[in-house]
Design a protein around this motif. Sequence first.
Motif, PDB file in Angstrom:
ATOM      1  N   SER A  85       0.798  -1.173   0.050  1.00 56.86           N
ATOM      2  CA  SER A  85       0.104  -0.072   0.164  1.00 56.86           C
ATOM      3  C   SER A  85       0.881   1.374  -0.098  1.00 56.86           C
ATOM      4  O   SER A  85       1.580   1.577   0.981  1.00 56.86           O
ATOM      5  CB  SER A  85      -1.013   0.094   1.288  1.00 56.86           C
ATOM      6  OG  SER A  85      -1.545   1.235   1.317  1.00 56.86           O
ATOM      7  N   LEU A  86       0.859   2.163  -1.160  1.00 57.62           N
ATOM      8  CA  LEU A  86       1.516   3.061  -1.282  1.00 57.62           C
ATOM      9  C   LEU A  86       0.831   4.328  -0.124  1.00 57.62           C
ATOM     10  O   LEU A  86       1.654   4.781   0.505  1.00 57.62           O
ATOM     11  CB  LEU A  86       1.489   3.865  -2.645  1.00 57.62           C
ATOM     12  CG  LEU A  86       1.936   5.339  -2.671  1.00 57.62           C
ATOM     13  CD1 LEU A  86       3.639   5.394  -2.674  1.00 57.62           C
ATOM     14  CD2 LEU A  86       1.911   5.866  -4.330  1.00 57.62           C
ATOM     15  N   ASP A  87      -0.543   4.447   0.005  1.00 58.75           N
ATOM     16  CA  ASP A  87      -1.027   5.015   1.131  1.00 58.75           C
ATOM     17  C   ASP A  87      -0.408   5.363   2.374  1.00 58.75           C
ATOM     18  O   ASP A  87      -0.449   5.994   3.125  1.00 58.75           O
ATOM     19  CB  ASP A  87      -2.612   5.006   1.162  1.00 58.75           C
ATOM     20  CG  ASP A  87      -3.278   5.398  -0.443  1.00 58.75           C
ATOM     21  OD1 ASP A  87      -2.383   5.386  -1.246  1.00 58.75           O
ATOM     22  OD2 ASP A  87      -4.472   5.638  -0.294  1.00 58.75           O
ATOM     23  N   GLU A  88      -0.211   3.820   2.644  1.00 58.11           N
ATOM     24  CA  GLU A  88      -0.030   3.658   4.076  1.00 58.11           C
ATOM     25  C   GLU A  88       1.348   4.118   4.335  1.00 58.11           C
ATOM     26  O   GLU A  88       1.871   4.504   5.606  1.00 58.11           O
ATOM     27  CB  GLU A  88       0.048   1.916   4.414  1.00 58.11           C
ATOM     28  CG  GLU A  88      -1.532   1.643   4.833  1.00 58.11           C
ATOM     29  CD  GLU A  88      -1.628   0.177   5.059  1.00 58.11           C
ATOM     30  OE1 GLU A  88      -0.540  -0.486   5.030  1.00 58.11           O
ATOM     31  OE2 GLU A  88      -2.881  -0.171   4.855  1.00 58.11           O
ATOM     32  N   VAL A  89       2.447   4.041   3.564  1.00 60.04           N
ATOM     33  CA  VAL A  89       3.935   4.561   3.857  1.00 60.04           C
ATOM     34  C   VAL A  89       4.014   5.712   3.163  1.00 60.04           C
ATOM     35  O   VAL A  89       5.267   6.455   3.810  1.00 60.04           O
ATOM     36  CB  VAL A  89       4.561   3.276   3.311  1.00 60.04           C
ATOM     37  CG1 VAL A  89       4.332   1.983   4.046  1.00 60.04           C
ATOM     38  CG2 VAL A  89       4.593   3.101   1.884  1.00 60.04           C
ATOM     39  N   ILE A  90       3.412   6.342   2.311  1.00 63.75           N
ATOM     40  CA  ILE A  90       4.005   7.546   1.593  1.00 63.75           C
ATOM     41  C   ILE A  90       4.436   8.708   2.652  1.00 63.75           C
ATOM     42  O   ILE A  90       5.414   9.428   2.514  1.00 63.75           O
ATOM     43  CB  ILE A  90       3.065   7.964   0.529  1.00 63.75           C
ATOM     44  CG1 ILE A  90       3.624   9.218  -0.324  1.00 63.75           C
ATOM     45  CG2 ILE A  90       1.623   8.791   1.436  1.00 63.75           C
ATOM     46  CD1 ILE A  90       2.874   9.706  -1.349  1.00 63.75           C
ATOM     47  N   LYS A 119      -0.914  14.667  -1.068  1.00 66.14           N
ATOM     48  CA  LYS A 119      -1.430  15.580   0.350  1.00 66.14           C
ATOM     49  C   LYS A 119      -1.119  14.679   1.554  1.00 66.14           C
ATOM     50  O   LYS A 119      -0.844  15.104   2.704  1.00 66.14           O
ATOM     51  CB  LYS A 119      -2.930  15.716   0.235  1.00 66.14           C
ATOM     52  CG  LYS A 119      -3.324  16.874  -0.752  1.00 66.14           C
ATOM     53  CD  LYS A 119      -4.892  16.949  -0.694  1.00 66.14           C
ATOM     54  CE  LYS A 119      -5.286  17.859  -1.712  1.00 66.14           C
ATOM     55  NZ  LYS A 119      -6.481  17.708  -2.204  1.00 66.14           N
ATOM     56  N   LEU A 120      -0.803  13.259   1.409  1.00 63.72           N
ATOM     57  CA  LEU A 120      -0.388  12.452   2.565  1.00 63.72           C
ATOM     58  C   LEU A 120       1.296  12.699   2.655  1.00 63.72           C
ATOM     59  O   LEU A 120       1.389  11.963   3.862  1.00 63.72           O
ATOM     60  CB  LEU A 120      -0.891  11.024   2.191  1.00 63.72           C
ATOM     61  CG  LEU A 120      -2.211  10.816   1.942  1.00 63.72           C
ATOM     62  CD1 LEU A 120      -2.487   9.150   1.527  1.00 63.72           C
ATOM     63  CD2 LEU A 120      -3.067  10.974   3.018  1.00 63.72           C
ATOM     64  N   ALA A 121       1.872  13.110   1.631  1.00 64.82           N
ATOM     65  CA  ALA A 121       3.242  13.118   1.840  1.00 64.82           C
ATOM     66  C   ALA A 121       3.897  14.306   2.521  1.00 64.82           C
ATOM     67  O   ALA A 121       3.335  15.123   2.625  1.00 64.82           O
ATOM     68  CB  ALA A 121       3.802  13.029   0.404  1.00 64.82           C
TER      69      ALA A 121
END
Length: 305
Positions: free
Chosen positions: A210-215, A252-254
């Motif tokens: 999952s990219l979302d979980e680690v970005i 936006k999560l980064a």
Amino acid sequence: MRNLINILDLSVEELDELIAVADDILEDPDKYREVCKSKILATLFYEPSTRTRLSFESAMLSLGGQVLGFSEASSSSAAKGESVADTIAIVSGYADIIAMRHPKEGAPLVAARHARVPIINAGDGGHYHPTQTLADLLTIHHEKGRFDHLTIGLCGDLKFGRTVHSLIEAMSRYEGVKFVLISPEELKLPSFVKQEYIKDKKIPYVQSTSLDEVIGTLDILYMTRVQKERFFNEEDYVRLKDSYILTTEKMKLAREDMIVMHPLPRVNEISTAVDDDPRACYFRQTYYGKLMRMALIMKLLDLKV
Ligand code: CP
């Protein structure tokens, strides 16, 4: 005679020297306009390329040298069955240095054994792509200002992505580096890279689908294309090709200072809307590639200004 087959053929000190030369070229390109006068670069590309071949040719022309070569195997005598060994023996008489891309892993190493001039690996199958790593290192140097204590996320096709393999090898030599490996199960990093350059060196790493979980944990996000040309069947490619798509929403999560790199070409894995984000470095990365290839050609030909 020096070749560049694997990025580890260059020591950390030599990489620093190349970066210093590339920075000097950026500062004062005129100083380098004649350094390769009367020298010839051959680009032997048995696989398609835009950036690598053209930036090598642009690099040699900017150094005052000349270029020859072929951009597809079908327009060379490989189409008639000529071996890499014979081709290289011949081209060694026509050029002072050879950059070669080939779909078979190890072909540039075979070439180096039969060459009378330096050989540069411009990408061999799903194996390595050391000059892309030179571009990547200059990008990191300019955008992050250091190589140590970085958390680097590598996302997409880690199995066939040769740029990923070479970058991991290079970055594994710096202190405090962590890797975050983001891929579908089927495209995980192969053991020839993971064992030797991450596990054996006791480098911390995280594996995720999952990219979302680690970005949000990353200093660098290195996106890659799913390598269609390495798949045995179209169905698998179609199923996996859009596993990760970096969008402005995901950005936006980064972190504010995370940078996005990509060796290019991009297919669908980075939305074009991300291009306007100042953290997107992938177009600058291509120019850094030319500068580092100029510095590399000079080094392998033992030329200085
Ligand atoms: N990054 C890279 O190798 O691009 P090309 O395939 O266009 O050379």
